[in-house]
Scaffold this motif. Structure first.
Motif, mmCIF file in Angstrom:
data_model
loop_
_atom_site.group_PDB
_atom_site.id
_atom_site.type_symbol
_atom_site.label_atom_id
_atom_site.label_comp_id
_atom_site.label_asym_id
_atom_site.label_seq_id
_atom_site.Cartn_x
_atom_site.Cartn_y
_atom_site.Cartn_z
ATOM 1 N N GLY A 151 0.830 -1.199 0.000
ATOM 2 C CA GLY A 151 0.000 0.000 0.000
ATOM 3 C C GLY A 151 0.864 1.249 0.000
ATOM 4 O O GLY A 151 1.515 1.554 0.995
ATOM 5 N N THR A 152 0.905 1.957 -1.128
ATOM 6 C CA THR A 152 1.772 3.132 -1.232
ATOM 7 C C THR A 152 0.955 4.404 -1.460
ATOM 8 O O THR A 152 1.229 5.195 -2.354
ATOM 9 C CB THR A 152 2.817 2.963 -2.345
ATOM 10 O OG1 THR A 152 2.159 2.596 -3.572
ATOM 11 C CG2 THR A 152 3.838 1.898 -1.977
ATOM 12 N N TYR A 173 4.132 -3.024 -3.138
ATOM 13 C CA TYR A 173 3.015 -3.583 -3.895
ATOM 14 C C TYR A 173 1.818 -2.667 -3.746
ATOM 15 O O TYR A 173 1.462 -2.255 -2.637
ATOM 16 C CB TYR A 173 2.646 -4.981 -3.401
ATOM 17 C CG TYR A 173 1.327 -5.466 -3.977
ATOM 18 C CD1 TYR A 173 1.263 -5.909 -5.304
ATOM 19 C CD2 TYR A 173 0.155 -5.428 -3.222
ATOM 20 C CE1 TYR A 173 0.048 -6.318 -5.848
ATOM 21 C CE2 TYR A 173 -1.055 -5.844 -3.770
ATOM 22 C CZ TYR A 173 -1.099 -6.287 -5.079
ATOM 23 O OH TYR A 173 -2.296 -6.677 -5.629
ATOM 24 N N ASP A 174 1.211 -2.323 -4.859
ATOM 25 C CA ASP A 174 -0.016 -1.534 -4.870
ATOM 26 C C ASP A 174 -0.657 -1.715 -6.239
ATOM 27 O O ASP A 174 0.035 -1.984 -7.226
ATOM 28 C CB ASP A 174 0.271 -0.047 -4.609
ATOM 29 C CG ASP A 174 -0.959 0.711 -4.110
ATOM 30 O OD1 ASP A 174 -2.028 0.570 -4.740
ATOM 31 O OD2 ASP A 174 -0.862 1.428 -3.103
ATOM 32 N N GLU A 177 0.881 2.062 -9.152
ATOM 33 C CA GLU A 177 2.268 2.338 -8.830
ATOM 34 C C GLU A 177 2.517 3.840 -8.741
ATOM 35 O O GLU A 177 1.978 4.618 -9.523
ATOM 36 C CB GLU A 177 3.199 1.700 -9.875
ATOM 37 C CG GLU A 177 3.087 0.180 -9.902
ATOM 38 C CD GLU A 177 4.070 -0.464 -10.863
ATOM 39 O OE1 GLU A 177 4.850 0.280 -11.513
ATOM 40 O OE2 GLU A 177 4.070 -1.706 -10.969
ATOM 41 N N TYR A 188 8.624 -1.874 -7.522
ATOM 42 C CA TYR A 188 7.303 -2.504 -7.419
ATOM 43 C C TYR A 188 7.360 -3.938 -7.930
ATOM 44 O O TYR A 188 7.970 -4.220 -8.968
ATOM 45 C CB TYR A 188 6.268 -1.715 -8.221
ATOM 46 C CG TYR A 188 5.711 -0.520 -7.486
ATOM 47 C CD1 TYR A 188 4.538 -0.618 -6.740
ATOM 48 C CD2 TYR A 188 6.370 0.706 -7.511
ATOM 49 C CE1 TYR A 188 4.029 0.484 -6.058
ATOM 50 C CE2 TYR A 188 5.874 1.805 -6.832
ATOM 51 C CZ TYR A 188 4.704 1.679 -6.106
ATOM 52 O OH TYR A 188 4.193 2.761 -5.422
ATOM 53 N N CYS A 205 -2.312 -0.439 3.708
ATOM 54 C CA CYS A 205 -3.433 -0.469 2.768
ATOM 55 C C CYS A 205 -4.756 -0.401 3.522
ATOM 56 O O CYS A 205 -4.825 -0.746 4.705
ATOM 57 C CB CYS A 205 -3.377 -1.728 1.907
ATOM 58 S SG CYS A 205 -3.257 -3.263 2.846
ATOM 59 N N THR A 211 -8.774 -7.100 0.876
ATOM 60 C CA THR A 211 -7.566 -7.090 1.708
ATOM 61 C C THR A 211 -7.770 -7.712 3.085
ATOM 62 O O THR A 211 -6.809 -7.882 3.826
ATOM 63 C CB THR A 211 -7.034 -5.650 1.905
ATOM 64 O OG1 THR A 211 -8.040 -4.863 2.571
ATOM 65 C CG2 THR A 211 -6.680 -5.014 0.570
#
Length: 332
Positions: A151-152, A173-174, A177, A188, A205, A211
């Motif tokens: 989660g970015t 990871y998202d 990106e 990533y 996230c 999720t």
């Protein structure tokens, strides 16, 4: 607007009272959390101000609608506690605070990493007992370690920048990106690749159906032995039973959580004179490599000030009939 503010603590009231004079709203503060038992307290108000563990399910929303409540303003970023479908059907406006201080949460996550990696919590307790032995306090360097972020968004981005500053190799990871992060060295990967390479994993996230229990037996099995997991996002991202089993087998080497799957009846309350009935968190507390804090990652002066500022601006927009900057709506 007349606002009923639920789950209020002294720091909430202080941060709002400092700003209320510049706005035309009247707040009544209730310590009780909002649920079916306390919803009657909202009668006679125009709006409700709620927090993470307040119940905004269909029955509560319907009663609020019957009372003539026009809106719910959340003083938090997450909104998984709200039945958005019912809110849309009732034409109840829902607003949130999407970003109050990303650095506050990111810094707390990294503080947990530093505490676990250098065992400063244990050292603190030893010194207070006049024990200056260093036995059992061997830690590890963060420089050069593979730190992964799931989660970015704003918080994940702030966390990545801190990790890069410590000389870590940062993976992410998202679904979307972040080009800024890629430009400064964040790599990533897909989730499977990330899990298999991570020495430290920090969760940033939101909690969604997709999720929930992201960290479970299957995903833990993909991780290297001795992995560190940090969660400052939402408790239900982690399947607690699977994590306990992995701690017992030493698959998970360190766990730091500021949120907990069943935190609703525990966090934000002083239960020091009561028997702890939650067996899972009691079990977690027995592990020497587990660090638990009580949903305090957001709790800085800067964050509280921004939460109050954005919440009051949301109320201003609602009262004026303006376009809502921070509205949350239901989508199929």
């Amino acid at each position: 607007m007349k606002v009923a503010c639920f789950s209020t603590k002294s720091y909430d009231q202080k941060s709002f009272d400092l700003r209320l004079t510049k706005h035309g709203h009247h707040f009544t503060y209730f310590e009780a959390k909002l649920d079916k038992h306390t919803v009657n307290l909202a009668k006679g108000y125009d709006a409700v101000c709620a927090f993470v563990n307040d119940h905004l399910d269909a029955p509560v929303l319907k009663i609020l609608h019957e009372f003539g409540i026009q809106a719910v303003v959340l003083r938090c970023a997450g909104y998984n506690q709200v039945d958005l479908k019912t809110a849309k059907e009732l034409n109840l406006k829902i607003c949130r605070v999407p970003a109050y201080s990303p650095e506050a949460v990111a810094e707390h996550a990294f503080a947990m990493i530093l505490t676990l990696s250098r065992k400063t919590h244990k050292a603190y307790n030893r010194i207070r007992e006049n024990n200056y032995s260093l036995e059992g306090l061997v830690g590890f360097n963060l420089n050069g370690k593979v730190v992964s972020v799931i989660g970015t968004g704003a918080i994940g981005t702030a966390f990545c920048k801190i990790a890069l500053g410590f000389g870590c190799e940062v993976l992410a990871y998202d679904l979307i990106e972040n080009k800024e992060l890629k430009a400064i060295g964040v790599k990533y990967l897909n989730l499977d690749e990330l899990l298999s390479q991570s020495q430290i994993i920090s969760l940033h996230c939101p909690l969604t159906p997709g999720t929930k229990h992201l960290i479970n037996k299957k995903t833990i099995d993909q991780m290297p032995n001795g992995v560190m997991i940090i969660n400052t996002s939402r408790g239900a991202l982690i399947e607690t039973k699977s994590v306990i089993r992995a701690l017992k087998s030493k698959k998970i080497g360190y766990l730091g959580i500021d949120v907990y799957e069943q935190e609703e009846d525990l966090f934000f309350r002083n239960l020091s004179e009561e028997i702890l009935m939650d067996e899972q968190i009691a079990r977690l507390m027995t592990f020497p490599n587990v660090l638990i804090t009580g949903h305090q990652a957001f709790l800085t002066q800067e964050a509280l000030s921004q939460i109050a500022k954005t919440t009051l601006l949301n109320l201003d927009e609602l009262e004026q009939g303006s376009e809502l900057s921070n509205e949350v709506t239901y989508s199929e």
